[in-house]
Scaffold this motif. Structure first.
Motif, PDB file in Angstrom:
ATOM      1  N   TYR A  52      -6.863  16.686   6.304  1.00  0.00           N
ATOM      2  CA  TYR A  52      -7.337  16.459   7.667  1.00  0.00           C
ATOM      3  C   TYR A  52      -6.388  15.503   8.385  1.00  0.00           C
ATOM      4  O   TYR A  52      -5.983  14.479   7.818  1.00  0.00           O
ATOM      5  CB  TYR A  52      -8.751  15.863   7.658  1.00  0.00           C
ATOM      6  N   PRO A  53      -6.024  15.802   9.632  1.00  0.00           N
ATOM      7  CA  PRO A  53      -5.087  14.942  10.368  1.00  0.00           C
ATOM      8  C   PRO A  53      -5.499  13.462  10.400  1.00  0.00           C
ATOM      9  O   PRO A  53      -4.631  12.591  10.340  1.00  0.00           O
ATOM     10  CB  PRO A  53      -5.067  15.551  11.774  1.00  0.00           C
ATOM     11  N   VAL A  54      -6.780  13.184  10.459  1.00  0.00           N
ATOM     12  CA  VAL A  54      -7.252  11.795  10.530  1.00  0.00           C
ATOM     13  C   VAL A  54      -6.850  10.988   9.284  1.00  0.00           C
ATOM     14  O   VAL A  54      -6.747   9.765   9.350  1.00  0.00           O
ATOM     15  CB  VAL A  54      -8.776  11.738  10.770  1.00  0.00           C
ATOM     16  N   TRP A  55      -6.592  11.651   8.155  1.00  0.00           N
ATOM     17  CA  TRP A  55      -6.225  10.953   6.924  1.00  0.00           C
ATOM     18  C   TRP A  55      -4.771  11.160   6.518  1.00  0.00           C
ATOM     19  O   TRP A  55      -4.329  10.631   5.492  1.00  0.00           O
ATOM     20  CB  TRP A  55      -7.146  11.384   5.781  1.00  0.00           C
ATOM     21  N   ARG A  56      -3.981  11.890   7.289  1.00  0.00           N
ATOM     22  CA  ARG A  56      -2.592  12.180   6.908  1.00  0.00           C
ATOM     23  C   ARG A  56      -1.709  10.940   6.843  1.00  0.00           C
ATOM     24  O   ARG A  56      -0.733  10.920   6.101  1.00  0.00           O
ATOM     25  CB  ARG A  56      -1.982  13.197   7.866  1.00  0.00           C
ATOM     26  N   HIS A  57      -2.037   9.913   7.615  1.00  0.00           N
ATOM     27  CA  HIS A  57      -1.216   8.699   7.610  1.00  0.00           C
ATOM     28  C   HIS A  57      -1.196   8.016   6.236  1.00  0.00           C
ATOM     29  O   HIS A  57      -0.326   7.202   5.953  1.00  0.00           O
ATOM     30  CB  HIS A  57      -1.725   7.702   8.662  1.00  0.00           C
ATOM     31  N   ARG A  58      -2.124   8.360   5.378  1.00  0.00           N
ATOM     32  CA  ARG A  58      -2.184   7.772   4.038  1.00  0.00           C
ATOM     33  C   ARG A  58      -1.137   8.370   3.095  1.00  0.00           C
ATOM     34  O   ARG A  58      -0.919   7.844   2.005  1.00  0.00           O
ATOM     35  CB  ARG A  58      -3.571   7.988   3.433  1.00  0.00           C
ATOM     36  N   ARG A  69       0.848  -1.186   0.000  1.00  0.00           N
ATOM     37  CA  ARG A  69       0.000   0.000   0.000  1.00  0.00           C
ATOM     38  C   ARG A  69       0.886   1.238   0.000  1.00  0.00           C
ATOM     39  O   ARG A  69       1.262   1.755   1.051  1.00  0.00           O
ATOM     40  CB  ARG A  69      -0.912   0.007   1.214  1.00  0.00           C
ATOM     41  N   PRO A  70       1.215   1.744  -1.217  1.00  0.00           N
ATOM     42  CA  PRO A  70       2.055   2.945  -1.289  1.00  0.00           C
ATOM     43  C   PRO A  70       1.301   4.166  -0.774  1.00  0.00           C
ATOM     44  O   PRO A  70       0.072   4.151  -0.663  1.00  0.00           O
ATOM     45  CB  PRO A  70       2.362   3.077  -2.777  1.00  0.00           C
ATOM     46  N   TYR A  71       2.049   5.187  -0.501  1.00  0.00           N
ATOM     47  CA  TYR A  71       1.432   6.434  -0.045  1.00  0.00           C
ATOM     48  C   TYR A  71       0.562   7.030  -1.138  1.00  0.00           C
ATOM     49  O   TYR A  71       0.854   6.896  -2.328  1.00  0.00           O
ATOM     50  CB  TYR A  71       2.504   7.445   0.357  1.00  0.00           C
TER      51      TYR A  71
END
Length: 157
Positions: A85-91, A9-11
């Motif tokens: 949004y911080p909740v999705w930044r890990h992607r 799962r790449p960024y």
């Protein structure tokens, strides 16, 4: 060394599309996110590859998320740069905090069938463009919906 999960799962690429799907009488299709119930939006999605043409990204996302053929897609030729949004930044890759979103419109006949991708969306609604703008959780999505009448009158292409 990267883990197998990281390789699989790449960024996400921080360049995306937003597609405002609507009928000729300005009923706008909104989708409720499966990962954030209560968050309503238009079709959105990131490029799969850096060199993927934006129109192809938009057509792919419309097909994947709604089952609708986006043959008459219209590039509104404007974009928004916004903070992810911080909740999705890990992607995204470490340090990536902003996304560039390109806006498209798609006119479909009233009664067009919608087939949701259940992993992405819980339900859909067709709403008058003003009500749709009010329901969008994303400010850039709401603003795009509010611009719909201008683009249908022959605004920027």
């Amino acid at each position: 060394m990267s883990s197998p999960a990281a390789l699989a799962r790449p960024y996400k690429i921080p360049e995306s599309v937003l597609v405002v799907i609507h009928t000729p009488d300005l009923q706008v299709l909104l989708l409720e996110r499966a990962d954030k119930p209560g968050f309503w939006q238009s079709v959105t999605g990131s490029k799969d590859a850096v060199d993927e043409p934006l129109a192809e990204t938009a057509r792919r996302e419309v097909r994947e998320e709604t089952g609708i053929d986006a043959g008459q897609l219209r590039d509104w030729e404007f974009s928004n740069r916004y903070e992810i949004y911080p909740v999705w930044r890990h992607r995204y890759a470490p340090g990536v905090t902003h996304n560039l979103e390109h806006v498209f419109g798609l006119t479909v006949p009233a009664g067009t069938a919608v087939r949701l991708a259940p992993r992405e969306h819980l339900q859909y609604r067709w709403l008058d463009w003003r009500a749709a703008a009010d329901l969008c959780f994303s400010p850039s999505n709401a603003e795009a919906v509010l611009q719909l009448p201008r683009f249908l009158r022959g605004g920027p292409r």
